[in-house]
Design an enzyme around this catalytic site. Structure first.
Site, PDB file in Angstrom:
ATOM      1  N   ALA A 196      -0.735  31.591   2.116  1.00  0.00           N
ATOM      2  CA  ALA A 196      -1.871  31.232   2.980  1.00  0.00           C
ATOM      3  C   ALA A 196      -3.176  31.805   2.456  1.00  0.00           C
ATOM      4  O   ALA A 196      -3.552  32.938   2.776  1.00  0.00           O
ATOM      5  CB  ALA A 196      -1.592  31.695   4.411  1.00  0.00           C
TER       6      ALA A 196
ATOM      7  N   GLY B 103     -12.046  26.752   0.252  1.00  0.00           N
ATOM      8  CA  GLY B 103     -11.046  25.925  -0.444  1.00  0.00           C
ATOM      9  C   GLY B 103     -11.093  26.260  -1.914  1.00  0.00           C
ATOM     10  O   GLY B 103     -10.469  27.233  -2.362  1.00  0.00           O
TER      11      GLY B 103
ATOM     12  N   PHE C 188      -4.403  23.815   6.002  1.00  0.00           N
ATOM     13  CA  PHE C 188      -3.660  23.092   4.948  1.00  0.00           C
ATOM     14  C   PHE C 188      -2.519  23.932   4.366  1.00  0.00           C
ATOM     15  O   PHE C 188      -2.280  23.890   3.155  1.00  0.00           O
ATOM     16  CB  PHE C 188      -4.604  22.689   3.803  1.00  0.00           C
ATOM     17  CG  PHE C 188      -5.725  21.758   4.168  1.00  0.00           C
ATOM     18  CD1 PHE C 188      -5.717  21.037   5.348  1.00  0.00           C
ATOM     19  CD2 PHE C 188      -6.796  21.581   3.304  1.00  0.00           C
ATOM     20  CE1 PHE C 188      -6.752  20.153   5.658  1.00  0.00           C
ATOM     21  CE2 PHE C 188      -7.832  20.704   3.598  1.00  0.00           C
ATOM     22  CZ  PHE C 188      -7.811  19.998   4.786  1.00  0.00           C
TER      23      PHE C 188
ATOM     24  N   ARG D 142      12.091  -8.839 -14.458  1.00  0.00           N
ATOM     25  CA  ARG D 142      11.180  -9.792 -13.815  1.00  0.00           C
ATOM     26  C   ARG D 142      10.795 -10.897 -14.815  1.00  0.00           C
ATOM     27  O   ARG D 142      10.231 -10.600 -15.873  1.00  0.00           O
ATOM     28  CB  ARG D 142       9.924  -9.057 -13.339  1.00  0.00           C
ATOM     29  CG  ARG D 142       8.834  -9.949 -12.804  1.00  0.00           C
ATOM     30  CD  ARG D 142       9.215 -10.593 -11.497  1.00  0.00           C
ATOM     31  NE  ARG D 142       8.101 -11.315 -10.897  1.00  0.00           N
ATOM     32  CZ  ARG D 142       8.233 -12.147  -9.873  1.00  0.00           C
ATOM     33  NH1 ARG D 142       9.434 -12.353  -9.329  1.00  0.00           N
ATOM     34  NH2 ARG D 142       7.180 -12.748  -9.376  1.00  0.00           N
TER      35      ARG D 142
ATOM     36  N   GLU E  50      -3.101  23.563  -5.192  1.00  0.00           N
ATOM     37  CA  GLU E  50      -3.069  24.689  -6.159  1.00  0.00           C
ATOM     38  C   GLU E  50      -4.311  24.649  -7.050  1.00  0.00           C
ATOM     39  O   GLU E  50      -4.262  24.979  -8.241  1.00  0.00           O
ATOM     40  CB  GLU E  50      -1.764  24.726  -6.955  1.00  0.00           C
ATOM     41  CG  GLU E  50      -0.587  25.019  -6.036  1.00  0.00           C
ATOM     42  CD  GLU E  50       0.521  25.839  -6.643  1.00  0.00           C
ATOM     43  OE1 GLU E  50       0.312  26.463  -7.696  1.00  0.00           O
ATOM     44  OE2 GLU E  50       1.603  25.873  -6.035  1.00  0.00           O
TER      45      GLU E  50
END
Ligand code: CAA
Ligand code: FAD
Length: 386
Positions: A122, A129, A154, A266, A368
């Site tokens: 955390a 951020g 978050f 395909r 990260e």
């Protein structure tokens, strides 16, 4: 060129089979239902996959960082959300492994390695951020305890983890150097999880707010010394960004394999679309990128694993760690977008797995540390600014 050791290759094959048999059939439902797959957590725990990064002395298998990357890559090939169970556990326990006292390691690591306990890391807050050093959550010493006040956002595994490593300021006047790291248990008085986020991808991984209101944490739960917090956070991310790189490689690899098989089958204009050079060149670029990303991820993981023994400079560790996460996540995004293109309209439909993989790939460029931040770390290291 990096090659897996015999042991790592055996682990890869084991996890590959497990992912194909037990995870792949659940991947679409995990995404659709957006509920944490407790059964897969138990499965991974039973196979000792959550303790790969923990030394044997503390209950893990001691397989090391490259092995954690192998596990995460193979699971992410079929389900990014499921692979985050392993990646987030490694992230949450890493501060204890790197900075914990002998007592703290013995108290928490065996349960985390066994998967009896879930961890969370955390750091992020609404106003901190990318600028992680501006954390505002405060921790005030009161006798034999610290009292935490503030909010995190978050946080992966927020609300379902047992053990949180929390970064808070013990001395706001000292800024970054006033941050400290704490182990907070889920039932600490004054601690609660807040809003659970609804996300674009990695649905099934729980992301939530954390709220600290006069939250009491025993003083012995301080990791390292007061003021060590930011360095502990950065050293942790140096070790775990390659794991996100491996997750990105896994997502890209899964998308490439699916598109390759589809292109063979395909038929348009009377032949498989794989016969058109326009498709072949896309597949060639995708394959080249995935292999290059894989090489960089395992180069970084091995470099970091051996850094302690070889005495590698910290800036070089950060450089490889950020380079591989940056490159692999950009590859995951490019490859999944191209894979959707190869399936045409079918790629856009939920009935096929590629739109999920494309949504999942996006997060690897953000969490990260965003890729702008990885570039900043790489450039600083190259210019010798740290
Ligand atoms: N190892 C050790 N020490 C380090 C370090 C490292 N890798 N990086 C920085 N430091 C030290 C510096 O040496 C400096 O200390 P000194 O003054 O004593 O030399 C101090 O820390 C401050 O460093 P900077 O000046 O470089 O700090 P900055 O404010 O410029 O920030 C940053 C650097 C790289 C941008 C950092 O804030 C950062 O990484 N931000 C991104 C945050 C992030 O990655 N968050 C991830 C949250 S977890 C997550 O997302 C998990 C998940 O999804 C599952
Ligand atoms: P901001 O920092 O506001 O960035 C906004 C934009 O500005 C980005 O494009 C960024 O790259 C750019 N930018 C910012 N600074 C610079 C700069 N100096 N130079 C160039 N560009 C810049 N955090 C945790 O602590 N623990 C977790 O477990 C965790 N899990 C997460 C799970 C999910 C699903 C998500 C979405 C996030 C998670 N995070 C977690 C938080 C994550 O690490 C942050 O979202 C991330 O670091 C970016 O911070 P931000 O969202 O505040 O963006």
């Amino acid at each position: 060129m990096y090659e897996l050791s015999e042991e790592q290759e055996m682990l890869r094959q084991m996890v590959h089979r497990l992912a194909e048999q037990k995870v792949a059939p659940r991947a679409a439902a995990i995404d659709e239902e957006d509920a944490f797959p407790w059964d897969l957590k138990e499965l991974f725990a039973g196979q000792e996959l959550l303790g790969a990064g923990v030394p044997e002395a503390y209950g893990g298998t001691g397989a090391g960082l490259p092995a954690v990357c192998v596990v995460v890559e193979e699971i992410a090939r079929v389900s990014a959300a499921a692979s985050l169970i392993v990646a987030a556990q490694e992230l949450g326990l890493m501060p204890i492994l790197l900075a914990g006292s002998e007592e703290q390691k013995r108290k928490y690591l065996p349960g985390l390695a066994a998967g009896e306990l879930i961890s969370a890391f955390a750091l992020t807050e609404p106003n901190a951020g990318s600028d992680a050093g501006s954390v505002r959550t405060g921790a005030r010493r009161e006798g034999s305890k610290y009292v935490l006040n503030g909010q995190k956002c978050f946080i992966t595994n927020g609300g379902l983890a047992d053990v949180y490593t929390v970064f808070a300021s013990t001395d706001p006047a000292r800024g970054i150097k006033g941050l400290s790291a704490f182990i907070v248990e889920k039932d600490a008085p004054g601690f609660a999880a807040g809003k659970k986020e609804k996300k674009m991808g990695i649905r099934g991984s729980q992301t939530a707010e954390l709220i600290f209101e006069d939250c009491e944490v025993p003083a012995e739960n301080l990791l390292g010394k007061e003021g060590d917090g930011f360095k502990i956070a950065m050293m942790t991310l140096d070790h775990t960004r390659p794991v996100i790189g491996a997750q990105a490689v896994g997502i890209a690899c899964g998308a490439l394999e699916y598109a390759l098989n589809y292109a063979r089958e395909r038929v348009q204009f009377g032949r498989p679309i794989a016969g058109f050079q326009g498709i072949q060149f896309m597949l060639a670029d995708m394959g080249t990128r995935v292999e290059a990303a894989r090489q960089l991820v395992y180069k970084a993981a091995c470099f970091i694993e051996e850094a302690g023994v070889k005495g590698a400079p910290p800036a070089e560790i950060s450089r490889y760690s950020s380079m591989c996460k940056l490159f692999a996540s950009d590859v995951a995004m490019q490859v999944t977008v191209d894979a959707v293109q190869i399936l045409g309209g079918y790629g856009y439909m939920r009935e096929y797995p590629l739109e999920r993989m494309m949504r999942d790939a996006k997060i690897t460029q953000i969490y990260e540390g965003t890729n702008q931040i990885q570039r900043l770390v790489v450039a600083r290291s190259m210019l010798d600014k740290r």
